[in-house]
Design a protein around this motif. Sequence first.
Motif, PDB file in Angstrom:
ATOM      1  N   PRO A  90      43.990   9.409  26.517  1.00  0.00           N
ATOM      2  CA  PRO A  90      45.238   9.028  27.269  1.00  0.00           C
ATOM      3  C   PRO A  90      45.052   9.076  28.893  1.00  0.00           C
ATOM      4  CG  PRO A  90      45.834  10.177  25.455  1.00  0.00           C
ATOM      5  CD  PRO A  90      44.551  10.275  25.450  1.00  0.00           C
ATOM      6  N   GLN A  91      45.490   8.339  29.609  1.00  0.00           N
ATOM      7  CA  GLN A  91      45.208   8.232  31.140  1.00  0.00           C
ATOM      8  C   GLN A  91      45.803   9.704  31.499  1.00  0.00           C
ATOM      9  OE1 GLN A  91      43.615   6.090  32.812  1.00  0.00           O
ATOM     10  NE2 GLN A  91      43.650   6.949  34.651  1.00  0.00           N
ATOM     11  N   ALA A  92      47.007  10.154  31.095  1.00  0.00           N
ATOM     12  CA  ALA A  92      47.221  11.329  31.922  1.00  0.00           C
ATOM     13  C   ALA A  92      46.179  12.556  31.525  1.00  0.00           C
ATOM     14  CB  ALA A  92      48.710  11.782  31.139  1.00  0.00           C
ATOM     15  N   VAL A  93      45.465  12.551  30.271  1.00  0.00           N
ATOM     16  CA  VAL A  93      44.616  13.478  30.118  1.00  0.00           C
ATOM     17  C   VAL A  93      43.317  13.328  31.070  1.00  0.00           C
ATOM     18  CG1 VAL A  93      42.990  14.422  28.463  1.00  0.00           C
ATOM     19  CG2 VAL A  93      45.315  13.832  27.714  1.00  0.00           C
ATOM     20  N   GLN A  94      42.998  12.139  31.301  1.00  0.00           N
ATOM     21  CA  GLN A  94      41.927  11.649  31.799  1.00  0.00           C
ATOM     22  C   GLN A  94      42.004  12.152  33.454  1.00  0.00           C
ATOM     23  OE1 GLN A  94      39.642   8.137  31.409  1.00  0.00           O
ATOM     24  NE2 GLN A  94      40.630   7.608  29.402  1.00  0.00           N
ATOM     25  N   LEU A  95      43.373  12.066  33.869  1.00  0.00           N
ATOM     26  CA  LEU A  95      43.597  12.063  35.349  1.00  0.00           C
ATOM     27  C   LEU A  95      43.633  13.741  35.445  1.00  0.00           C
ATOM     28  CD1 LEU A  95      44.891  11.413  38.263  1.00  0.00           C
ATOM     29  CD2 LEU A  95      47.004  11.359  37.202  1.00  0.00           C
ATOM     30  N   SER A  96      43.917  14.461  34.452  1.00  0.00           N
ATOM     31  CA  SER A  96      43.987  15.855  34.544  1.00  0.00           C
ATOM     32  C   SER A  96      42.478  16.625  34.779  1.00  0.00           C
ATOM     33  CB  SER A  96      44.827  16.328  33.481  1.00  0.00           C
ATOM     34  OG  SER A  96      46.301  16.143  33.520  1.00  0.00           O
ATOM     35  N   VAL A  97      41.791  15.788  34.069  1.00  0.00           N
ATOM     36  CA  VAL A  97      40.342  16.344  33.783  1.00  0.00           C
ATOM     37  C   VAL A  97      39.815  16.048  35.032  1.00  0.00           C
ATOM     38  CG1 VAL A  97      38.196  16.013  32.817  1.00  0.00           C
ATOM     39  CG2 VAL A  97      40.153  16.283  31.416  1.00  0.00           C
ATOM     40  N   TYR A  98      39.789  14.847  35.583  1.00  0.00           N
ATOM     41  CA  TYR A  98      39.334  14.401  36.958  1.00  0.00           C
ATOM     42  C   TYR A  98      39.775  15.485  37.996  1.00  0.00           C
ATOM     43  CZ  TYR A  98      37.946  11.704  40.951  1.00  0.00           C
ATOM     44  OH  TYR A  98      37.393  11.448  42.034  1.00  0.00           O
ATOM     45  N   ARG A  99      41.049  15.950  38.208  1.00  0.00           N
ATOM     46  CA  ARG A  99      41.459  16.535  39.086  1.00  0.00           C
ATOM     47  C   ARG A  99      41.040  17.907  38.971  1.00  0.00           C
ATOM     48  NH1 ARG A  99      42.714  12.932  43.132  1.00  0.00           N
ATOM     49  NH2 ARG A  99      44.390  11.765  42.533  1.00  0.00           N
ATOM     50  N   ILE A 100      41.028  18.495  37.898  1.00  0.00           N
ATOM     51  CA  ILE A 100      40.331  19.916  37.535  1.00  0.00           C
ATOM     52  C   ILE A 100      38.938  19.964  37.992  1.00  0.00           C
ATOM     53  CG2 ILE A 100      39.708  21.414  35.833  1.00  0.00           C
ATOM     54  CD1 ILE A 100      42.381  20.464  34.279  1.00  0.00           C
ATOM     55  N   VAL A 101      38.170  18.887  37.537  1.00  0.00           N
ATOM     56  CA  VAL A 101      36.612  18.854  38.020  1.00  0.00           C
ATOM     57  C   VAL A 101      36.686  18.639  39.634  1.00  0.00           C
ATOM     58  CG1 VAL A 101      34.611  17.662  37.819  1.00  0.00           C
ATOM     59  CG2 VAL A 101      35.938  18.083  35.849  1.00  0.00           C
ATOM     60  N   GLN A 102      37.606  17.824  40.067  1.00  0.00           N
ATOM     61  CA  GLN A 102      37.385  17.573  41.553  1.00  0.00           C
ATOM     62  C   GLN A 102      37.628  18.869  42.430  1.00  0.00           C
ATOM     63  OE1 GLN A 102      40.809  15.533  43.089  1.00  0.00           O
ATOM     64  NE2 GLN A 102      39.281  14.307  44.768  1.00  0.00           N
ATOM     65  N   GLU A 103      38.824  19.655  42.034  1.00  0.00           N
ATOM     66  CA  GLU A 103      39.184  20.897  42.686  1.00  0.00           C
ATOM     67  C   GLU A 103      38.188  21.852  42.632  1.00  0.00           C
ATOM     68  OE1 GLU A 103      40.921  23.178  45.258  1.00  0.00           O
ATOM     69  OE2 GLU A 103      41.544  21.218  44.953  1.00  0.00           O
ATOM     70  N   ALA A 104      37.436  22.073  41.219  1.00  0.00           N
ATOM     71  CA  ALA A 104      36.558  23.071  40.894  1.00  0.00           C
ATOM     72  C   ALA A 104      35.420  22.753  41.997  1.00  0.00           C
ATOM     73  CB  ALA A 104      36.288  23.084  39.536  1.00  0.00           C
TER      74      ALA A 104
END
Length: 500
Positions: free
Chosen positions: A357-371
Motif C-alpha cells: 500500500p502506498q501509505a506503507v511505502q511512504l512511511s518507510v521512505y520517510r523513516i529511512v530519509q529521516e534516519a
Amino acid sequence: MNASTSPEAPGPPGSPGVPPSEPSRGPAQRQTWPPPVRTLLHGLHGLHGFWAALTTPAGPGVRPPAPVSGRRGRRWAYALVLGLAAVLIPVTSTVLSEDYGLPGAIAVSLAFAQAGPLLLAVTRPLQAWWIVIIADTAGALLLLFTPPGQHSWPWPPTVIVGYLVLCLALGLRERRSTIVAVWTVTLVLSLGLGFLAQDRSDGTNVLLTVLSGVVLLVFGAVRERTDAQRRLAEQETISEAERARRTLLEERARIARELHDVVAHHMSVISVQADSAPYRLSGLPHEAREEFGAIAGTARESLSEMRRLLGVLRSEEAGGERAPQPGLDRLGQLAEATVRAGVPTELAVEEGLSGLPQAVQLSVYRIVQEALANVVRHAPGAPARVSVTAAEGRTADAGAGGRGARADSGADAGAGSGARADATAGALTVLIVNGRASGPAGPPLETTGTGHGLVGMRERVRLVGGTLDTGPLPDGGFRVAARIPLNHTAPPDGKDPTPS
C-alpha cells in the motif's frame, strides 16, 4: 386617560413627598479632595500596606533555596537552631541576671522569649520575629531600671546574635516588602531607644541596624535569585513541552497532507472508472448505470471534502505538492544522495515489496530519509546500512501471472516491481544502523530531512499501526528499527497499539 387615574406628576426636589435628589456627576464633576486630604489618604494607604507586609507571611509562591526547603534541609536547620537556642538561653539569662542585675525570674523569661522563637523561625520566621522584637524591646526598657554600668545597651550581644539569625531566616523565606518593613521597624526602634537614653547608648543600636540590613539584603537577594532561576527552569520546561507538542502537530499535519495525495489518487481512479464504465461495458442495465453514477458522485464528493479539510491543514505559504509521493522505488535514489553527502550507505530491499500500500511505502521512505539525514547531520562519515525485509514465510503473488513465489531477502532495490503483497502477509521490518565515524567529524554535507527527527518517525509508524525502537549501540553507533504489520489497520484514534 382620566385625571383621577393618571399618576401625579412629581414636584420639585424638596417639596412634600418628594425626597431631595442629588445631581448626577459626570467625570468632570466628581468631587476632588484638597491636596492635604489626598496626602493623608495616600499616607493611610501606605501604612495599610506596611502593616500588611508585617502581618502577612509569604505564600507558597515564595520558597527558600533548595538546600533549605527540602525535608533534609529543614532537619539540619532545626538541628542548628536548636543547638544555638540551647546555648543562647542559659547565656542570656546569666548575662541579664549577673551583668545587668535583673531578677532571675525576669532574666530567664526574657532569655526564653528572645532565643526560644528561633525554633519557630525555621518555618514561620515572621511570627517568630514578632515575638522576638517585642521581647527585645521589653528587655531594653527593663534594663533602663537597672544600675548603669559598662555593658551594652539597648541591645546586649546575645540579643544581636539571635536577631541576626532571625534576619537570616526572614531573608530566605519572606517577600521583599516584608524584609523592607522589618528593617524599617528595626531602624525606628534602634534609633528611638538611642534617643530615649543617649547617656546609656553605646552604639549597639546602630550596629544592629547595619548588620540586620546587610543580612536581610544578602539572603533576600539569594532567595530572589533562586526564585528567578526556578521560574526560568519552569518556563523552559513549559516551552520545551509546547515546542514538542507543536512539532508533533506540525508533523501530523504534514502526514495528513501526504496521505491526502495518496488517497486522492485512488479516489480519482474510482471516479474515472465509475464514470467510464457505461462506455466501456456494453449492455449494462439502467440500474447498473445509475449505480456507477452514484459511485462516481460519492467519490467526487469525498475528494471535495478532502480538499476542503486539506485547506485547513495547509499553511498559507505551503502550496500543494504536484510530484507523486515517494515509495520503495525511490530508496535507491535516497541512498545515492546519502553516499554523495559523504556517508557510505548499503541498501538491501527484499523482492516483491513494491506492490505494498502506498501509505506503507511512504512511511518507510520517510523513516529511512529521516534516519539517513540524522546520520549526515550527527555522524558525518559513519557507514550506514539500510534493510527493508518482510517477515519470514511471507509470500508474494505475481501481478501478471498470479504465480506464487517466495521472496528472498537481501535483494537489490527495485527488483520485483510487478509483485503485489499478499493481504495475509506478516510484518515489514525497516532497519537503519550506522556505526562510528571512521575519520574526524566534519561539517555535514547534507542537511535535508523531515525536520522533526524521532517525532516524525514515531508518527509515521503509529499511522500504520507499527512499533519503533531507537537507541545508541555499544560501539558508538545508532539504531533505528521499525516494524510495520502488513495486515493491520491503524486505530482511528491514532494511538499506539503497543509502546514503541
